[in-house]
Design an enzyme around this catalytic site. Structure first.
Site, short mmCIF file in Angstrom:
data_model
loop_
_atom_site.label_atom_id
_atom_site.label_comp_id
_atom_site.label_asym_id
_atom_site.label_seq_id
_atom_site.Cartn_x
_atom_site.Cartn_y
_atom_site.Cartn_z
N LYS A 16 -7.11 7.43 1.16
CA LYS A 16 -8.26 7.22 0.34
C LYS A 16 -8.97 6.09 0.83
O LYS A 16 -10.19 5.96 0.94
CB LYS A 16 -7.54 6.94 -1.03
CG LYS A 16 -7.26 8.41 -1.79
CD LYS A 16 -7.12 8.25 -3.08
CE LYS A 16 -6.12 7.16 -3.53
NZ LYS A 16 -4.76 7.23 -3.33
N ARG A 91 -6.70 7.99 -12.63
CA ARG A 91 -5.26 8.34 -12.31
C ARG A 91 -4.62 9.02 -13.37
O ARG A 91 -3.47 9.39 -13.21
CB ARG A 91 -4.60 7.05 -11.73
CG ARG A 91 -4.35 6.86 -10.21
CD ARG A 91 -3.38 5.76 -10.42
NE ARG A 91 -2.97 5.44 -9.06
CZ ARG A 91 -3.51 4.66 -8.03
NH1 ARG A 91 -4.51 4.07 -7.99
NH2 ARG A 91 -2.41 4.49 -6.90
N ARG A 130 1.77 1.86 7.08
CA ARG A 130 0.48 1.08 6.63
C ARG A 130 0.45 -0.33 6.89
O ARG A 130 1.39 -0.98 6.33
CB ARG A 130 0.26 1.54 5.36
CG ARG A 130 -0.85 0.87 4.85
CD ARG A 130 -1.54 1.95 3.80
NE ARG A 130 -0.95 1.88 2.42
CZ ARG A 130 -1.12 2.38 1.25
NH1 ARG A 130 -2.23 3.29 1.22
NH2 ARG A 130 -0.55 2.18 0.37
N ARG A 163 1.76 -4.33 2.39
CA ARG A 163 1.71 -4.63 0.90
C ARG A 163 3.00 -4.48 0.27
O ARG A 163 4.06 -3.88 0.71
CB ARG A 163 1.06 -3.41 0.22
CG ARG A 163 -0.57 -3.32 -0.04
CD ARG A 163 -1.36 -2.12 -0.51
NE ARG A 163 -0.84 -1.62 -1.47
CZ ARG A 163 -1.39 -0.56 -1.99
NH1 ARG A 163 -2.52 0.15 -1.68
NH2 ARG A 163 -0.74 -0.01 -2.95
N ARG A 174 6.10 5.99 -6.81
CA ARG A 174 4.63 6.34 -6.77
C ARG A 174 4.37 7.55 -6.58
O ARG A 174 3.30 8.09 -7.15
CB ARG A 174 3.91 5.20 -5.79
CG ARG A 174 3.82 4.04 -6.28
CD ARG A 174 3.56 2.92 -4.86
NE ARG A 174 2.47 2.91 -4.62
CZ ARG A 174 2.01 2.54 -3.20
NH1 ARG A 174 3.08 1.95 -2.46
NH2 ARG A 174 0.86 2.72 -2.64
#
Ligand code: AMP
Length: 218
Positions: A16, A91, A130, A163, A174
């Site tokens: 996203k 969400r 990531r 992160r 998650r």
């Protein structure tokens, strides 16, 4: 040009943020990322940041009323008046209903919902790789979208960082949270005739953007 009020929907690591960077560059929409706004609040140590941090660290959702308040304030800023790109919000179904209500009050509505659909196993793999620039926030993936020099941002030479919630345990919760609480939005927006699918499994950012661009051109 008709106003674009866009929602990007997808699991954690679906891409996203990466697609958002491109949409913002092409369409000039303000990028409204609730995850980013919450991370800023955590970094500042505000009351809201301290409250949000405990949920974020365990991969759970921050309570609806907190996030809805953040989005309501952000959408009231002048730059969102001509359109916006929501990334990571809504969400939950109550968040989607609250968003519809706040837009309706202003005579507005969501125009596009783009689902970036990526299988769960691939989400785990992608999140492990990531990284983002500690200076400008640009996103990379060490496997799928690496910087020219390892660990260094192509744009400004900033250090690339991971992160806090991108560790394997948190990622699994998650993804479970996405499947339980966010996936029902697929039905919610399908019923409204707004949902468009951009399959992202096994695809590079450019390939996904080719589809996203077509969806937004409508
Ligand atoms: P993201 O950067 O979108 O992956 O969000 C990171 C974390 O922030 C999530 O795992 C949640 O804890 C929190 N968060 C972001 N957006 C929302 C939202 N719309 N509702 C509840 N929690 C959120």
């Amino acid at each position: 040009m008709a106003q674009r009020n866009v929602i990007l929907l997808g699991g954690p690591g679906a891409g996203k943020g990466t697609q958002a960077e491109r949409i913002v560059a092409d369409y000039g929409l303000p990028h409204i990322s609730t995850g980013e706004m919450l991370r800023e609040a955590v970094a500042k140590g505000s009351d809201m940041g301290r409250e949000a941090q405990k949920y974020m660290e365990s991969g759970q959702l921050v309570p609806d009323e907190v996030v809805i308040g953040v989005v309501r304030d952000r959408l009231a800023e002048p730059d969102a008046a001509e359109g916006f790109l929501l990334d990571g919000f809504p969400r939950t179904v109550p968040q989607a209903e609250a968003l519809d209500a706040m837009l309706a009050e202003a005579g507005r509505a969501i125009t596009h919902v783009v689902l970036i659909d990526v299988p769960a196993e691939e989400l785990v793999q992608r999140i492990a790789g990531r990284r983002s620039c500690s200076v400008c926030g640009k996103l990379y993936n060490v496997t799928f979208d690496p910087p020219r020099t390892a660990g260094v941002c192509d744009l400004d030479g900033g250090e690339l960082v991971q992160r806090a919630d991108d560790n394997e345990d948190t990622v699994r919760s998650r993804i479970a949270v996405f499947e339980r609480q966010t996936a029902p939005l697929i039905g919610y927006y399908t019923d409204k005739g707004l949902l468009r699918n951009a399959p992202g499994g096994g695809k590079l950012p450019d390939e996904v953007y080719a589809q996203v661009g077509q969806i937004l051109a409508d």
